[in-house]
Design a protein around this motif. Structure first.
Motif, short mmCIF file in Angstrom:
data_model
loop_
_atom_site.label_atom_id
_atom_site.label_comp_id
_atom_site.label_asym_id
_atom_site.label_seq_id
_atom_site.Cartn_x
_atom_site.Cartn_y
_atom_site.Cartn_z
N ASN A 305 47.19 57.18 -25.26
CA ASN A 305 47.14 57.86 -26.55
C ASN A 305 46.17 59.58 -25.90
O ASN A 305 45.08 59.29 -25.86
CB ASN A 305 45.95 57.47 -27.70
N THR A 349 44.59 51.50 -21.20
CA THR A 349 44.28 52.20 -21.95
C THR A 349 43.48 52.98 -21.67
O THR A 349 42.28 53.18 -21.65
CB THR A 349 43.49 51.33 -23.14
N THR A 351 42.55 57.19 -23.18
CA THR A 351 42.76 57.84 -24.11
C THR A 351 41.87 59.58 -24.12
O THR A 351 40.53 59.01 -23.36
CB THR A 351 41.80 57.20 -25.26
N ARG A 353 40.96 63.10 -25.93
CA ARG A 353 40.46 63.44 -27.23
C ARG A 353 39.36 64.94 -27.14
O ARG A 353 39.24 64.93 -25.58
CB ARG A 353 39.77 62.29 -28.12
#
Length: 433
Positions: A305, A349, A351, A353
């Motif tokens: 992500n 996972t 991520t 941001r």
């Protein structure tokens, strides 16, 4: 009569080939052979009569050069400097051989003049044959032609010096003076030729550097255009497959099976593209996609992500250090975990941001229980455990450059690493979208 005949043959061939070499590259020059031959024969005949009453070889040489230049200008509309460069270079080579051969044959060995004329004629025949059969010799005469505007002075100086040598060889009674002057003229001429060659070499290198610089500018422009298109595609593909999934669900809701099948056929390749990272930063994309491929090859599910900020002061090599070490550690730990538990429990996972001017990188991966030193630092565990050690130290060093921090945690066989870094925004180029 024999001397007059050989002199006429020598002069006519000198004029013919001197003019021909000047206009050889001129369009349509092959159609002017007959005219050129007639003009060369007429000029040679007049020059022979002049030489019979004149005792100045230097003046005869100048008249010969003037005749070649005049005929060349009539037949081929070349620039005067190019004509002067070509004519002087051509006659200088011939007169140099004539001077040296005359001094040796006639003045030193006392050979009759007619034998010297026969030698000169034979030499010219061999010279013309070599000139038209040897590409290297012809190229040697023509390669500097593009620099004639700055080099024609060298050919003029050579012609003048060699003409004086030829004149002194004929009119001086003693042999010592022509020999000394010949050595001096040849020495000066050699230095001038060396300087001319150096100038040509400098000009060629200068042109080559200009070409390389132009290619560099074109490559930079192409790179900028490709990078701009790459960034635009990154934004396009980031959520494109999600929009297609929504459309597909709507087609199922309103019972449109044919449209649903069509969207399925479109989603399949787009899903493959969308599974790759498109952040707009090539370094980040390469690291993420290469590690994603390794995880897929090892059968480890990996989810990403990514919301990477554009135009920051975070250097590419620091990102490479952080992301490559993190993901390599995660892949090794997940692979070790897959040998201890069912494969469906292994996952990675990632991520990324941004929160204001803070970049947050959070990585969760399946991992066996890590071990710590008494000081609370992670220990290296290449055999079966998460790889920490120099890799983690390199990560810490890169993070500290941006006033960042690293936090780690472990629970339920999931190792979590959270990195925060402060960055400054860099203004985008006005030409970019």
């Amino acid at each position: 009569m024999m001397i007059f005949l050989f002199e006429f043959l020598i002069l006519s061939t000198e004029i013919f080939f001197g003019v021909y070499l000047t206009g050889k590259r001129h369009k349509g020059s092959g159609k002017k052979y007959a005219v050129l031959g007639g003009m060369a024969a007429s000029a040679a005949l007049l020059l022979c009569f002049y030489n019979s009453v004149s005792k100045s070889p230097a003046l005869s040489a100048v008249i010969l050069l003037a005749g070649i230049l005049l005929i060349s200008k009539i037949l081929y509309p070349w620039d005067w400097k190019l004509l002067l460069y070509s004519g002087c270079s051509y006659l200088s080579a011939l007169f140099l051989v004539d001077t040296v051969s005359y001094l040796l044959l006639c003045r030193y060995f006392s050979v009759p003049l007619v034998f010297w004329l026969i030698f000169s004629f034979c030499f010219r025949v061999l010279f013309y044959i070599a000139l038209f059969t040897s590409n290297s010799l012809e190229g040697l005469l023509k390669n500097p032609r593009q620099y004639y505007k700055t080099l024609y002075g060298t050919s003029v100086a050579a012609f003048c010096g060699i003409s004086i040598m030829l004149h002194l060889s004929f009119v001086r009674q003693d042999l010592k003076t022509p020999m000394i002057i010949s050595i001096l003229v040849l020495s000066v001429l050699f230095l001038r030729i060396v300087l001319g060659y150096t100038h040509v070499k400098y000009q060629r290198e200068k042109e080559l550097l200009a070409t390389i610089e132009m290619q560099k500018e074109l490559l930079e422009q192409n790179y900028t255009a490709v990078n701009r298109a790459y960034s635009q595609n990154a934004r396009l593909f980031h959520d494109f497959h999600r929009h297609l999934e929504v459309i597909r669900q709507l087609t199922q809701k309103y019972n449109a099976p044919e449209l649903s099948e069509y969207i399925d056929s479109v989603i399949s390749p787009v899903r493959d593209i969308s599974s790759m990272a498109w952040t707009g930063d090539q370094t980040v994309d390469y690291i993420l996609n290469s590690r994603y491929a390794k995880a897929a090859e090892a059968g480890i599910p990996m989810e990403m992500n990514i919301e990477y900020p554009y135009n920051t002061n975070i250097k590419a090599n620091d990102l490479c250090t952080i992301l490559s070490n993190l993901l390599d550690n995660a892949l090794e730990a997940a692979a070790a975990m897959s040998r201890q538990c069912p494969p469906d429990r292994c996952r990675i996972t990632l991520t990324i941001r941004r929160i204001g001017n803070i970049l947050v990188i959070k990585l969760e991966n399946s991992s066996p229980q890590p071990s710590y030193t008494p000081d609370g630092e992670l220990t290296s565990a290449k055999k079966g455990l998460l790889l920490h050690g120099w890799g983690m130290k390199n990560i810490e060093s890169a993070v500290q450059k941006y006033e960042g921090m690293i936090q780690t945690a472990y629970a339920d066989h999931i190792f979590q690493t959270t990195i925060t870094m402060c960055f400054d925004g860099v203004k985008m180029d006005a030409a970019e979208p």
